[in-house]
Design an enzyme around this catalytic site. Structure first.
Site, mmCIF file in Angstrom:
data_model
loop_
_atom_site.group_PDB
_atom_site.id
_atom_site.type_symbol
_atom_site.label_atom_id
_atom_site.label_comp_id
_atom_site.label_asym_id
_atom_site.label_seq_id
_atom_site.Cartn_x
_atom_site.Cartn_y
_atom_site.Cartn_z
ATOM 1 N N ARG A 1 0.857 -1.195 0.000
ATOM 2 C CA ARG A 1 0.000 0.000 0.000
ATOM 3 C C ARG A 1 0.891 1.244 0.000
ATOM 4 O O ARG A 1 0.593 2.242 -0.631
ATOM 5 C CB ARG A 1 -0.940 0.024 1.217
ATOM 6 C CG ARG A 1 -1.953 1.139 1.097
ATOM 7 C CD ARG A 1 -2.892 1.384 2.298
ATOM 8 N NE ARG A 1 -3.151 0.266 3.134
ATOM 9 C CZ ARG A 1 -2.581 0.093 4.350
ATOM 10 N NH1 ARG A 1 -1.747 0.988 4.841
ATOM 11 N NH2 ARG A 1 -2.871 -0.969 5.061
ATOM 12 N N TYR B 1 -15.545 19.332 -13.160
ATOM 13 C CA TYR B 1 -16.013 17.962 -13.326
ATOM 14 C C TYR B 1 -17.094 17.657 -12.276
ATOM 15 O O TYR B 1 -16.912 17.963 -11.094
ATOM 16 C CB TYR B 1 -14.814 17.016 -13.168
ATOM 17 C CG TYR B 1 -15.170 15.564 -13.217
ATOM 18 C CD1 TYR B 1 -15.596 14.981 -14.407
ATOM 19 C CD2 TYR B 1 -15.094 14.766 -12.088
ATOM 20 C CE1 TYR B 1 -15.938 13.640 -14.458
ATOM 21 C CE2 TYR B 1 -15.422 13.422 -12.124
ATOM 22 C CZ TYR B 1 -15.848 12.868 -13.313
ATOM 23 O OH TYR B 1 -16.179 11.546 -13.353
ATOM 24 N N ASP C 1 -6.651 20.821 -12.080
ATOM 25 C CA ASP C 1 -7.012 19.532 -12.675
ATOM 26 C C ASP C 1 -6.599 19.609 -14.147
ATOM 27 O O ASP C 1 -7.211 20.324 -14.936
ATOM 28 C CB ASP C 1 -8.523 19.314 -12.518
ATOM 29 C CG ASP C 1 -8.989 17.954 -13.062
ATOM 30 O OD1 ASP C 1 -8.308 17.406 -13.960
ATOM 31 O OD2 ASP C 1 -10.039 17.463 -12.602
ATOM 32 N N LYS D 1 -8.170 9.048 -18.412
ATOM 33 C CA LYS D 1 -8.483 9.716 -19.677
ATOM 34 C C LYS D 1 -7.261 9.696 -20.610
ATOM 35 O O LYS D 1 -6.865 8.644 -21.042
ATOM 36 C CB LYS D 1 -8.984 11.134 -19.389
ATOM 37 C CG LYS D 1 -9.996 11.200 -18.216
ATOM 38 C CD LYS D 1 -11.302 10.512 -18.518
ATOM 39 C CE LYS D 1 -12.229 10.335 -17.307
ATOM 40 N NZ LYS D 1 -12.501 11.515 -16.519
HETATM 41 C C1 LIG Z 1 -12.951 11.808 -15.169
HETATM 42 C C2 LIG Z 1 -12.496 13.032 -14.504
HETATM 43 C C3 LIG Z 1 -12.221 13.056 -13.140
HETATM 44 C C4 LIG Z 1 -12.436 11.851 -12.254
HETATM 45 O O1 LIG Z 1 -11.560 10.815 -12.566
HETATM 46 P P1 LIG Z 1 -11.895 9.258 -12.410
HETATM 47 O O2 LIG Z 1 -10.662 8.600 -12.902
HETATM 48 O O3 LIG Z 1 -13.114 8.971 -13.234
HETATM 49 O O4 LIG Z 1 -12.156 9.019 -10.956
HETATM 50 C C5 LIG Z 1 -11.745 14.229 -12.591
HETATM 51 N N1 LIG Z 1 -11.569 15.343 -13.338
HETATM 52 C C6 LIG Z 1 -11.827 15.354 -14.656
HETATM 53 C C7 LIG Z 1 -11.622 16.606 -15.430
HETATM 54 C C8 LIG Z 1 -12.298 14.215 -15.292
HETATM 55 O O5 LIG Z 1 -12.587 14.239 -16.593
#
Ligand SMILES: *Cc1c(COP(=O)(O)O)cnc(C)c1O
Length: 387
Positions: A59, A111, A183, A208
């Site tokens: 972990r 998001y 982000d 993504k």
């Molecule tokens: C998808 C997304 C998230 C969350 O990520 P996960 O991997 O689905 O938990 C956060 N910020 C943005 C801009 C996203 O597109």
């Protein structure tokens, strides 16, 4: 002969594409494997009682995860990367570095999951927040309180592709004694490096573009802030939202081709946006690469290119649903950033969790994640679906 293990930072002098292949990724010391092995283990044999070789339990750390963290930190220009089981796992851990009574200012079109985390999980725990338009610096100052510890930026934003001036918001946050998190999921470090623009940390949904092939869920944080490195290092182990070795391997593999994939995504999105702009059934196109996009100038300044996301409006919710049902190459699905093109209607799909909140999106909005197929085929598919 085994080669000396290079200091991982020595490769930081090379260029982005090179660091993506080499940072944190020396051939394995035992067999010379050129790809970092998947260390599928939960624990490590110790040298003596209480003396582990590196980690005592997985972990806390894993060599495959460590390689991904070092590579991503190098690409973002930060000193420390932390990998997580999901983007939201990364966000939760990041926000747990704050405490009850602290206040967060975030963009009014972040998001949906970020908003849900703050509104329905961390608010009841005692964190307060204000959502506001961060492209308006007066709105930002108005939203700050003496308790504001963090400004949370997402740019380009989802799904309206709004652009926030990272350097300007960072300067305002710092002047107020707060930190700024960006982000960077939509832009990726291939197009935008927020730490160099003043961000104190970058968060990612690795799911993504970094993963890039729609085959894993993952998240990450990169920071050079010593206090946060200590606190996050503790929280990674204490909270435990860590990725497995297989997903760390896939994330690292995705990182290697990020630069070339982003070029293809950007070229495709540019072509698709130009087509949509000229189509009579489309009323508005949101793409920061268009000259008339309100954030175009800032995007051109802080991004290397405009990204692979495009959204557009078609005049009614019924038409939006129809278009999304009719494309064939664009799969009707949530998520984004994979090699295959995706289409979705944010209102009832990705943004259902923000219905009725200040983050609600127009119901005739369609969002595209433009993949790396040939742009002409994608345009033909959209043309069929719109007619
Ligand atoms: C998808 C997304 C998230 C969350 O990520 P996960 O991997 O689905 O938990 C956060 N910020 C943005 C801009 C996203 O597109």
């Amino acid at each position: 002969m085994t080669r000396e293990r290079r200091d991982p930072r020595s490769s930081d002098r090379s260029r982005f594409e090179t660091r993506a292949i080499h940072a944190g990724q020396n051939p394995d010391a035992l067999y010379g494997a050129v790809t970092v092995p998947i260390y599928q283990t939960s624990t490590y044999a110790q040298l003596e009682v209480g003396v582990p070789k590196v980690w005592d339990y997985a972990r806390g750390g894993n060599p495959t995860r460590e390689a991904f963290q070092q590579a991503l930190a190098s690409l973002e220009g930060g000193t420390q990367g932390f990998a997580f089981a999901s983007g939201l796992g990364a966000e939760t851990t990041m926000l747990l570095a704050l405490g009850p009574g602290d206040h967060v200012v975030l963009a009014d079109d972040v998001y949906g999951g970020t908003y849900r985390l703050l509104a329905h999980v961390l608010s009841p725990w005692g964190l307060t927040f204000t959502a506001t338009d961060l492209s308006d610096l007066d709105a930002l100052s108005a939203a700050m309180t003496p308790a504001t510890k963090l400004v949370w930026v997402e740019t380009p934003s989802n799904p309206l592709l709004k652009i926030v001036d990272i350097a300007a918001v960072g300067a305002a946050a710092h002047e107020h004694g707060a930190r700024m998190v960006v982000d960077n999921t939509f832009a990726t470090p291939a197009l935008q490096r927020p730490l160099a623009l003043g961000a104190d940390a970058v968060v990612h949904s690795v799911t993504k573009y970094i993963g890039g092939h729609s085959d894993l869920i993952g998240g990450a944080i990169v920071t050079s802030d010593e206090e946060w490195i200590d606190r996050l290092g503790f929280l990674v182990n204490a909270v435990g939202a860590v990725p497995g070795p297989m997903d760390s391997y896939l994330a690292l593999r995705g990182l290697k081709t990020l630069a070339v994939r982003m070029q293809a995504h950007c070229a495709g999105a540019r072509a698709v946006a130009a087509f949509l702009e000229s189509h009579p059934a489309v009323t508005t196109v949101h793409f920061p690469g268009l000259d008339d996009h309100p954030g175009h100038e800032v995007a051109a300044r802080q991004m290397g290119d405009f990204g692979g996301m495009v959204s557009f409006r078609v005049g009614s919710a019924t038409k939006a649903l129809e278009v999304a049902r009719r494309t064939e190459l664009f799969f009707l699905a949530e998520s984004l950033g994979g090699v295959e093109s995706l289409i979705e209607v944010p209102g009832p799909m990705t943004h259902a969790s923000v219905a009725g909140s200040p983050l609600e999106v127009p119901d005739d909005l369609v969002r595209l994640s433009v993949g790396i197929e040939h742009p002409d085929d994608l345009i033909e598919d959209l043309d069929r679906a719109l007619s």
